[in-house]
Design a protein around this motif. Structure first.
Motif, PDB file in Angstrom:
ATOM      1  N   MET A 124       0.792  -1.230   0.000  1.00 44.99           N
ATOM      2  CA  MET A 124       0.000   0.000   0.000  1.00 44.99           C
ATOM      3  C   MET A 124       0.823   1.278   0.000  1.00 44.99           C
ATOM      4  O   MET A 124       0.371   2.293  -0.527  1.00 44.99           O
ATOM      5  N   SER A 125       1.988   1.256   0.599  1.00 49.06           N
ATOM      6  CA  SER A 125       2.724   2.521   0.693  1.00 49.06           C
ATOM      7  C   SER A 125       4.217   2.282   0.855  1.00 49.06           C
ATOM      8  O   SER A 125       4.651   1.365   1.564  1.00 49.06           O
ATOM      9  N   TRP A 126       4.999   3.146   0.158  1.00 50.38           N
ATOM     10  CA  TRP A 126       6.441   3.200   0.384  1.00 50.38           C
ATOM     11  C   TRP A 126       6.752   4.176   1.523  1.00 50.38           C
ATOM     12  O   TRP A 126       7.796   4.068   2.169  1.00 50.38           O
ATOM     13  N   VAL A 139      -5.176   4.095   4.767  1.00 50.53           N
ATOM     14  CA  VAL A 139      -4.752   4.567   3.443  1.00 50.53           C
ATOM     15  C   VAL A 139      -5.923   4.703   2.483  1.00 50.53           C
ATOM     16  O   VAL A 139      -6.007   5.652   1.709  1.00 50.53           O
ATOM     17  N   LEU A 140      -6.856   3.748   2.536  1.00 52.22           N
ATOM     18  CA  LEU A 140      -7.933   3.690   1.551  1.00 52.22           C
ATOM     19  C   LEU A 140      -9.303   3.649   2.216  1.00 52.22           C
ATOM     20  O   LEU A 140      -9.430   3.274   3.380  1.00 52.22           O
ATOM     21  N   ASP A 184       3.584   0.414  -5.999  1.00 48.37           N
ATOM     22  CA  ASP A 184       4.348   0.280  -7.246  1.00 48.37           C
ATOM     23  C   ASP A 184       3.780   1.147  -8.355  1.00 48.37           C
ATOM     24  O   ASP A 184       4.512   1.562  -9.275  1.00 48.37           O
ATOM     25  N   ALA A 185       2.477   1.415  -8.295  1.00 46.75           N
ATOM     26  CA  ALA A 185       1.878   2.289  -9.308  1.00 46.75           C
ATOM     27  C   ALA A 185       2.390   3.710  -9.161  1.00 46.75           C
ATOM     28  O   ALA A 185       2.448   4.472 -10.136  1.00 46.75           O
ATOM     29  N   GLU A 186       2.755   4.071  -7.936  1.00 48.60           N
ATOM     30  CA  GLU A 186       3.295   5.407  -7.686  1.00 48.60           C
ATOM     31  C   GLU A 186       4.777   5.486  -7.994  1.00 48.60           C
ATOM     32  O   GLU A 186       5.333   6.576  -8.139  1.00 48.60           O
ATOM     33  N   GLY A 187       5.471   4.332  -8.079  1.00 51.12           N
ATOM     34  CA  GLY A 187       6.905   4.309  -8.355  1.00 51.12           C
ATOM     35  C   GLY A 187       7.712   4.097  -7.086  1.00 51.12           C
ATOM     36  O   GLY A 187       7.350   4.586  -6.017  1.00 51.12           O
ATOM     37  N   GLY A 246       8.677   7.832   1.501  1.00 49.53           N
ATOM     38  CA  GLY A 246       9.217   6.497   1.293  1.00 49.53           C
ATOM     39  C   GLY A 246      10.687   6.356   1.571  1.00 49.53           C
ATOM     40  O   GLY A 246      11.228   5.250   1.494  1.00 49.53           O
ATOM     41  N   ILE A 247      11.385   7.422   1.889  1.00 47.49           N
ATOM     42  CA  ILE A 247      12.830   7.369   2.152  1.00 47.49           C
ATOM     43  C   ILE A 247      13.119   7.926   3.534  1.00 47.49           C
ATOM     44  O   ILE A 247      12.818   9.094   3.825  1.00 47.49           O
ATOM     45  N   THR A 248      13.680   7.066   4.388  1.00 48.51           N
ATOM     46  CA  THR A 248      14.002   7.447   5.762  1.00 48.51           C
ATOM     47  C   THR A 248      15.476   7.161   6.027  1.00 48.51           C
ATOM     48  O   THR A 248      15.994   6.101   5.650  1.00 48.51           O
TER      49      THR A 248
END
Length: 498
Positions: free
Chosen positions: A324-326, A336-337, A363-366, A401-403
C-alpha cells in the motif's frame, strides 16, 4: 334428428364433414370456456348507448356497462379497436356479462360479487383493531391486516388509497362484510404463474424488474404478481455483502432462470441469476490485464490483510497491506484507503485458474529508492522531518518512502545539544554520510561533523560510529520502518554466520 338417428344415418358420399354437427359441438364447447370470476382480455367492438361490446375470442361477445370504462375524471380509458381487461360476471349461451370491477351498491351487489368472485373497488378509510376499514359499494367492510398485503413494494400505507378487493363474507344483511386484498393478489398470481410456466424453463434468459430487496437477495417481477429471487451470490461476479450494492428497487434487469421448484405446500419458487445472464467476466481477463500494467480501479471492500479493488466489471484484485505505501508502515488498510476510492494500481500477477489478481498501490506510484543515490549523494546537505526517536538514534524522513538514520552515537559525541532535543515532527538539516539503495539505508550526520574531533570515529569510515550496523542490537525493541528493517537484516546475517 335424435341422437340415435344421427348415429345410424349414412355418412356423406363425398366424405365431407357434417358441418351442422361440428357447429353444434363448437357451440356447446364455447359456452363452457369462461366462468364467473375469470379474468379475460378482449377487443372493444363497439360502444353504443350505455353498453360496450367486447370480442373475447368466443362465439358470444362480451357486454359491459359503458360507465365501467370511465376513469376517476370521467374519461373513457379505451375505445373501439382497443384492448381491455375485465372480469366475467355471468356466462351463458345468451351472452357474457363483463365488468372491470363490480359496481352498484347494496347488499345484493356485494353478494353477487362474492358469488361471482368478481373484485370490487374499495377505499381504505382507516385502521381498526386487527385490520382496516374499507368502504365498498356504499357499505363499510372489514379487511384483516393479514389480508391487506397492499403497497408492500412501494412502501406506501394503504389508508386513503382505492384498491380492489374480493368479497369473502356478507352476513347479517350486510352488517358483517369481510373483504380480502390478498386473496385477489393470490388469485391473479396463480393465473399469471400458470401462463408463465407454459413457456418458462431453466436456462431461459428473461427480462424483469426489481420489486424488493431482502438480506439474502433481490426479488424480480417476471410477470404480473409473479416474482423470482436472485440470491446474493448470483447478483454479481464480484462479492456482494448486501443486495443494494448491486441493484435498486425499480431497476430493469436481465436474468437467467436457474430452476423452478414447487414445495409440498404447492408454492412455486423461481431461482434467478443476474451474473450468469451477463456472462463470465473472467473469460477475457488474461487478454485485458497483463502483469506489469497500471490500471484504474475502485475500492470495493476492505479486509484486515488488504483491500479489494474492482479493476474490470465484476473482476476484483487484492492490494495486500504490504503493497500500500512506500512512505509509511500501514497497520490497517483504512489508514490509506476507503471503500469507493478510485485508485491507480499496478498488476503484479494474474491467475485465471484461481481467479486471483495481485495488485500494488505503491508500485503504481513508483519506487522512491529507484533514483535515491542521485537524489541523495554522499556528502549532500538534506532537510528532513524527524519520524521518531529510538535507542538507535533518530529516524528522519527525507522524502516520501525514504528514511535515514542519525545514529545515537553521533548525537552523543557531537557538540550540538540541539540534536538531543529533537523530537517527532521537528525539521532538521543534516548531511548524507552513507547510502545503500539495495538495502534501502541512508546514514546521516550533522553539518560540521568533519571539524568536530569528538565525532571522529563515530560513524562508518570515521563518521557515525558504525552507522546502521552499530545500532542494530539483537533482541532490542524496535520502532520505525528503517529500524525494523535494520534489525531483520542483522538477525538474518547473524543466523547465516552461525
Amino acid at each position: 334428428m335424435t341422437t340415435e338417428e344421427q348415429r345410424n344415418s349414412p355418412a356423406p358420399e363425398d366424405g365431407g364433414e357434417d358441418f351442422a354437427a361440428l357447429l353444434a359441438a363448437h357451440d356447446e364447447a364455447s359456452s363452457g370456456q369462461v366462468q364467473p370470476g375469470q379474468k379475460v382480455k378482449g377487443t372493444i367492438i363497439a360502444v353504443t348507448g350505455e353498453n360496450v361490446f367486447v370480442d373475447v375470442g368466443l362465439k358470444e361477445d362480451g357486454i359491459m356497462d359503458r360507465k365501467d370504462l370511465l376513469d376517476a375524471d370521467g374519461k373513457e380509458i379505451a375505445g373501439p379497436g382497443e384492448t381491455v381487461e375485465a372480469w366475467v360476471v355471468a356466462a351463458s349461451p345468451q351472452g357474457i356479462v363483463l365488468s372491470r370491477s363490480m359496481s352498484g351498491s347494496g347488499v345484493a351487489a356485494l353478494e353477487e360479487a362474492r358469488d361471482a368472485g368478481v373484485p370490487v373497488e374499495g377505499r381504505v378509510t382507516g385502521t381498526c383493531k386487527g385490520g382496516y376499514l374499507v368502504e365498498v359499494l356504499g357499505k363499510s367492510a372489514f379487511c384483516p391486516g393479514s389480508q391487506m398485503d397492499a403497497a408492500a413494494s412501494d412502501g406506501e400505507g394503504p389508508v386513503g388509497r382505492t384498491l380492489q378487493f374480493l368479497v369473502t363474507r356478507v352476513e347479517n344483511r350486510g352488517r358483517n362484510i369481510v373483504v380480502s386484498r390478498r386473496a385477489l393478489l393470490d388469485r391473479e398470481r396463480r393465473e399469471s404463474l400458470e401462463k408463465l410456466l407454459e413457456t418458462l424453463k431453466p436456462g431461459d434468459m428473461v427480462e424483469g424488474r426489481v420489486t424488493r430487496l431482502a438480506p439474502f437477495g433481490a426479488f424480480v417481477e417476471l410477470a404480473p404478481a409473479v416474482e423470482g429471487m436472485i440470491h446474493l451470490s448470483e447478483l454479481a461476479w464480484s462479492r456482494v455483502a448486501s443486495a443494494d450494492e448491486a441493484v435498486s428497487v425499480g431497476d430493469p434487469v436481465r436474468v437467467k432462470v436457474l430452476g423452478i421448484t414447487t414445495n409440498e405446500k404447492g408454492q412455486t419458487r423461481i431461482s434467478l441469476s443476474r451474473k450468469q445472464a451477463e456472462g463470465d467476466p473472467w473469460q477475457d481477463v488474461p487478454a485485458r490485464l497483463a502483469a506489469g500494467s497500471i490500471v484504474q480501479g475502485k475500492v470495493r471492500r476492505l479486509a484486515p490483510f488488504g483491500a479489494f479493488v474492482e479493476v474490470l466489471p465484476g473482476v476484483e484484485g487484492l492490494i495486500h497491506i504490504s503493497e500500500m505505501s512506500w512512505a509509511k508502515r500501514v497497520n490497517k488498510p483504512e489508514d490509506v484507503l476507503s471503500v469507493g476510492d478510485e485508485v491507480s494500481v499496478k498488476v503484479k500477477d494474474v491467475n485465471p485458474e484461481t481467479r486471483r489478481i495481485a495488485l500494488s498501490l505503491r508500485d503504481a506510484e513508483g519506487d522512491p529508492w529507484q533514483d535515491a543515490e542521485q537524489r541523495f549523494p554522499v556528502g549532500a546537505t538534506v532537510e528532513g522531518t524527524v519520524e521518531g526517536r529510538s535507542q538507535y538514534g533518530l529516524f528522519v524522513t527525507l522524502a516520501p518512502g525514504i528514511t535515514g538514520l542519525l545514529p545515537a552515537g553521533v548525537i552523543k559525541n557531537s557538540k550540538k545539544p540541539e540534536l538531543a532535543k529533537l523530537d517527532k515532527g521537528d525539521s532538521v538539516t543534516l548531511v548524507v554520510q552513507n547510502i545503500d539503495s539495495g538495502a534501502r539505508r541512508i546514514s546521516l550526520t550533522y553539518e560540521g561533523a568533519d571539524n568536530d574531533p569528538q565525532a571522529a570515529g563515530a560513524g562508518p569510515r570515521g563518521a557515525g560510529g558504525g552507522g546502521w550496523k552499530q545500532h542494530a542490537v539483537s533482541g532490542a525493541p524496535v520502532t520505525g520502518i528503517m529500524a525494523q528493517a535494520l534489525q531483520k537484516a542483522m538477525q538474518k546475517s547473524s543466523k547465516e554466520r552461525s
